[in-house]
Design a protein around this motif. Structure first.
Motif, short mmCIF file in Angstrom:
data_model
loop_
_atom_site.label_atom_id
_atom_site.label_comp_id
_atom_site.label_asym_id
_atom_site.label_seq_id
_atom_site.Cartn_x
_atom_site.Cartn_y
_atom_site.Cartn_z
N UNK A 20 35.46 -26.71 3.56
CA UNK A 20 36.56 -25.93 3.01
C UNK A 20 36.70 -26.13 1.51
N UNK B 46 34.51 -27.21 -0.57
CA UNK B 46 33.32 -26.79 -1.31
C UNK B 46 33.43 -25.34 -1.74
N UNK B 47 34.02 -24.50 -0.92
CA UNK B 47 34.11 -23.10 -1.30
C UNK B 47 35.30 -22.84 -2.19
N UNK B 48 35.92 -23.88 -2.67
CA UNK B 48 36.81 -23.79 -3.82
C UNK B 48 38.25 -23.42 -3.58
#
Lengths: 288, 336, 266
Positions: free
Chosen positions: B59, B61-63
């Motif tokens: 979660x 990681x995708x910002x």
């Protein structure tokens, strides 16, 4: 604007934008390179697809045919198929029974069928496990009555997984069938009786073909989610056997191989897309 | 349509001053600790939970997700620092840092304690029901070379890394091994063991208490809770070695409420507050002086006080991609 | 005529069907009854009964985390199911009653969400929502849930619509000039069981979802199953049973109420 386009636009649009597009991205991911800690590096690579069938030997880089992942797929298809058949055998009579009750009873039965599903799948699955296992009430009862000496292995195996799948997906078979049967024209049966001697024959020869859309609907709704099922094999199988859903999940978790997970999903979706198109073609022809 | 727009707008949480969003394991944050913080700082605390480190990382990681405080395991902390997913908050400079126990100050995953503070730590080994399992229980052979009465009643954690580490300890194979032959031995051991394993289930406490399992791989806190309900359960520190882990508090990169988050990190390093964590979650914390505030029965518990002759727990870093590939291969074959 | 009546009654009562239905329901309820029973457990175990007590119910009401998560789940399910049913009904009307070019393609798209493994939908949606800048939270949950609920609502509605006699509608066309009145006064009431089936199916599916919710929830919008699964590490207590029992109670109330309303209308 043609009416039918207006009516179709919301659903088609929603699905295309919020599902098809993300999935396209996922398929794109399947031809990229896995990043070290999960995620992807934007460099093309077919490695994920190679991995499906082959194992790369560590030392000399040759490819060896590897059935590990095919086994997982095969197992998932079998389990889901069995569950679908069972749901059909149990669900059709149940739906028929409910739909042919007088009005008051009908709603009662419908309520009975759907109320359990307000409880989350995770919790229901755990509850089912607790009932089935060695220290659970079923084995307890069997042993105290004296029918068995030791506990029967009802849990942590394929039997439990199957039971869990049926229990999870039964209403997805019952509800569509119920909706179809509900408006069944029973006067058609008079004609049936002229042709067939008894009610069982009439049922199979006349009723079933008319119910076919409902049967297909129910079958699809059980089989397809069934293949990708995650919680049932996880909890009821004791985590001892991998099914496709778990395998895919693994790639986005501990195994940190997103492209491989994406490849597995792409293959699965391709296969079902083909099946779906075939069925869609027939359904469209029938409705015309 | 309008309703949809309203929903979309409210999708962004209200980042007014006076909020703190914590992302952590379920049932891991003592309610009275939260209340104390809220009263002291006038900040409203919101807790969201994840089911695994991987979900959390995927979660983040995708910002841009809007969490402030994160609870992160040691191995994962390494990854997050490497990928610039946590704020450099210089925990070592915070007032309460003096309370951090010496052995938790320079840790492999955060050598200068620039990013994280200790939350709780524990070990992963196994527990037995001594009412059923007799004899010497100080070795992993209980799990891998079981006595007759144990066969078929073993539970292992649903943890790819944990299970393989246990096998590695038993065989003397180094953790994060990149050697295929060694890992092959690990696989063979685990496959042999599998026929006696009832399940790979993280609900180890429940399985031990109900009697489904008489031997189970487990975390020390779980073993303690199991012993509360079934006094014959004993947590074992195997002589071949066992895994240690520490959960840390850190601040997510781009946290909307940075000051409140830093206040929280400092807050949990105070002895009485750390003790609340221990009393609630039943795991040791890393703060000196918290012993005074911990429930006496808990403080004396064998699950958090290893005997003098027990080996030290090994904290295992995230393995290299080669090692991870081997681990994945072993697990896939094992589970097939 | 008398002969027809007994025969027709005969086929409504096929042998063994009633028994099957009863057994099916019993099978579905066994885990539920088990759950409800253990929600009253005085002890902490979810499998060993140590006397009865209300303690877990009071714990639920005191536990903000669990209660909030449960509420999120229900609200999400209601909104997603309703949106999905409306869209699916429109689509079904178009597909079944009207001439649509490339019908097979439309059918495939409508059923597309069924095929995709939940975990894939979850990851794909996560990537998509963040890159588009929509952010994660209740809004993205609603969008994702509605999307995967559409086919679940669509199938029962279509099945119902297909089995409906189009003669009824052409008769209605003689009576009512405007299509909208035709729709609301004739089609809709007959379609109702299909709509209810569709809504219920969509509702259940949304409530059940775990993986997608886990990925897409943002601060403040954790759903119930996500919360429970993360409790696994520290141990599940009968609080979970209590929450589930409350949801069973709530669903029973909703269904009874709607049943009473329906009774009043007829």
């Amino acid at each position: 604007m043609k009416l039918h386009r207006l009516l179709l636009a919301p659903s088609l649009g929603t699905i295309l934008i919020f599902m098809a597009l993300p999935i396209a991205i996922t398929t794109l991911y399947s031809v990229l390179t896995p990043a070290q800690y999960g995620g992807v590096i934007w460099e093309p690579s077919a490695e994920a697809y190679v991995r499906l069938l082959f194992e790369r030997d560590i030392f000399d880089d040759t490819l060896v045919f590897n059935t590990d992942y095919l086994q997982v797929l095969g197992r998932s298809v079998l389990q889901a198929g069995l569950a679908t058949v069972l749901c059909l055998i149990i669900g059709l009579p149940t739906a028929w029974f409910i739909a042919t009750r007088p009005a008051g009873q009908k709603s009662l039965w419908l309520m009975l069928v759907t109320v359990p599903y307000w409880v989350n799948l995770l919790v229901r699955t755990i509850a089912l496990l607790l009932i089935l296992r060695d220290e659970g009430p079923i084995n307890g009862a069997l042993q105290s009555i004296g029918l068995t000496d030791g506990p029967l292995p009802l849990a942590y195996n394929n039997f439990a997984i199957g039971l869990g799948l049926v229990s999870s997906f039964l209403p997805f078979m019952i509800l569509p069938l119920y909706a179809a049967i509900e408006r069944f024209d029973f006067s058609l049966l008079e004609a049936a009786y002229d042709l067939h001697a008894n009610r069982r024959k009439a049922f199979f020869a006349v009723v079933l073909p008319i119910l076919r859309p409902g049967l297909i609907a129910g079958g699809l709704l059980v089989f397809i989610p069934g293949i990708g099922s995650y919680l049932a094999p996880d909890i009821l199988g004791g985590g001892k056997t991998l099914m496709l859903g778990n395998l895919i999940g693994m790639q986005f978790q501990g195994s940190r191989n997103w492209p491989f997970g994406a490849a597995l999903s792409t293959i699965l979706m391709a296969v079902t897309l083909v099946a779906l198109f075939i069925i869609a073609r027939r359904a469209a022809r029938e409705e015309a | 349509m309008r309703a949809l727009a309203v929903l979309l707008l409210t999708a962004a949480p209200a980042f007014a001053e006076g909020d703190l969003f914590i992302y952590t394991w379920g049932e891991y944050t003592p309610p009275d600790l939260v209340a104390k913080y809220e009263a002291e700082f006038g900040v409203k605390v919101h807790i969201d939970t994840f089911d695994s480190m991987e979900t959390m990382i995927a979660k983040l990681r995708t910002g841009g997700v809007g969490y402030d405080v994160l609870v992160v395991g040691d191995a994962t902390m390494q990854v997050m620092i490497a990928e610039d997913m946590v704020e450099k908050i210089d925990v070592f400079a915070m007032p309460n840092f003096v309370n951090v126990d010496d052995k938790w100050r320079e840790v492999p995953w955060d050598p200068k304690r620039e990013y994280s503070a200790p939350w709780a730590w524990g070990s992963t080994a196994f527990a037995v029901d001594t009412a059923v399992v007799k004899g010497d229980i100080t070795s992993l052979s209980v799990l891998f070379d079981p006595a007759e009465e144990v066969k078929g009643r073993i539970n292992m954690l649903r943890d790819m890394n944990g299970v393989i580490e246990a096998a590695e300890f038993y065989l003397g194979v180094p953790r994060c091994s990149e050697n295929p032959d060694e890992m092959k031995r690990v696989l063979e051991l685990l496959e042999t063991q599998k026929q006696w394993v009832k399940s790979y289930d993280s609900e180890s406490k429940e399985l031990l208490v109900s009697g489904e399992a008489v031997v189970s791989m487990t975390w020390n806190g779980y073993a303690m809770r199991a012993r509360d309900e079934k006094p014959t359960i004993v947590y074992v520190y195997p002589k071949e070695g066992y895994t240690g882990w520490m959960d840390n508090v850190a601040v997510a990169k781009g946290a909307p409420n940075l000051d409140n988050a830093k206040a929280w990190v400092n807050f949990v390093m105070a002895p009485e507050n750390a003790a609340m964590i221990t009393n609630y979650a039943r795991y040791s914390n890393g703060i000196k002086g918290s012993e005074a505030f911990i429930e006496p029965a808990l403080a004396a518990a064998p699950e958090i006080n290893p005997p003098a002759d027990a080996p030290a727990p090994e904290f295992i870093p995230t393995c290299s991609p080669e090692a991870t590939a081997l681990i994945d291969k072993v697990w896939t074959k094992l589970m097939n | 005529m008398a002969l027809f009546d007994t025969r027709a009654k005969d086929i409504r009562n096929l042998p063994g069907f009633g028994l099957t239905a009863t057994l099916a329901v019993a099978f579905l309820y066994a885990p539920i009854l088990f759950l409800v029973l253990y929600s009253f457990n005085a002890g902490r175990s979810i499998s060993r009964l140590d006397g009865l007590s209300w303690r877990w119910y009071s714990a639920v009401f005191a536990n903000e985390e669990i209660a909030g998560a449960a509420l999120n789940s229900v609200m999400l399910a209601v909104i997603a199911a309703s949106l999905a049913t409306v869209m699916a009904t429109a689509a079904a009307l178009a597909m079944v009653r009207m001439r649509v070019r490339r019908k097979a393609a439309a059918y495939a798209i409508l059923n597309f969400p069924l095929m995709v493994p939940e975990i894939v939908t979850a990851i794909a949606s996560l990537i998509f929502f963040s890159s588009v800048g929509l952010g994660l939270g209740f809004g993205s949950l609603v969008i994702a849930h509605t999307t995967f609920c559409i086919p679940f609502a669509y199938l029962p509605i279509t099945a119902r619509l297909t089995s409906m006699d189009p003669a009824l509608e052409s008769a209605a066309a003689d009576l009512y000039a405007r299509p909208w009145r035709r729709f609301t006064l004739i089609t809709l009431p007959i379609l109702a069981p299909g709509l209810i089936s569709g809504w219920l199916l969509a509702f259940i599916v949304s409530l059940d979802d775990f993986i997608i919710s886990s990925m897409l929830s943002g601060p403040g919008s954790t759903t119930l199953p996500v919360h429970i699964y993360s409790m696994l590490r520290l141990g599940i207590t009968p609080e979970v049973n209590a929450v589930s029992s409350l949801m069973v109670l709530a669903s029973a109330l909703v269904v009874i109420t709607s049943g009473l309303i329906a009774r009043k209308q007829t």
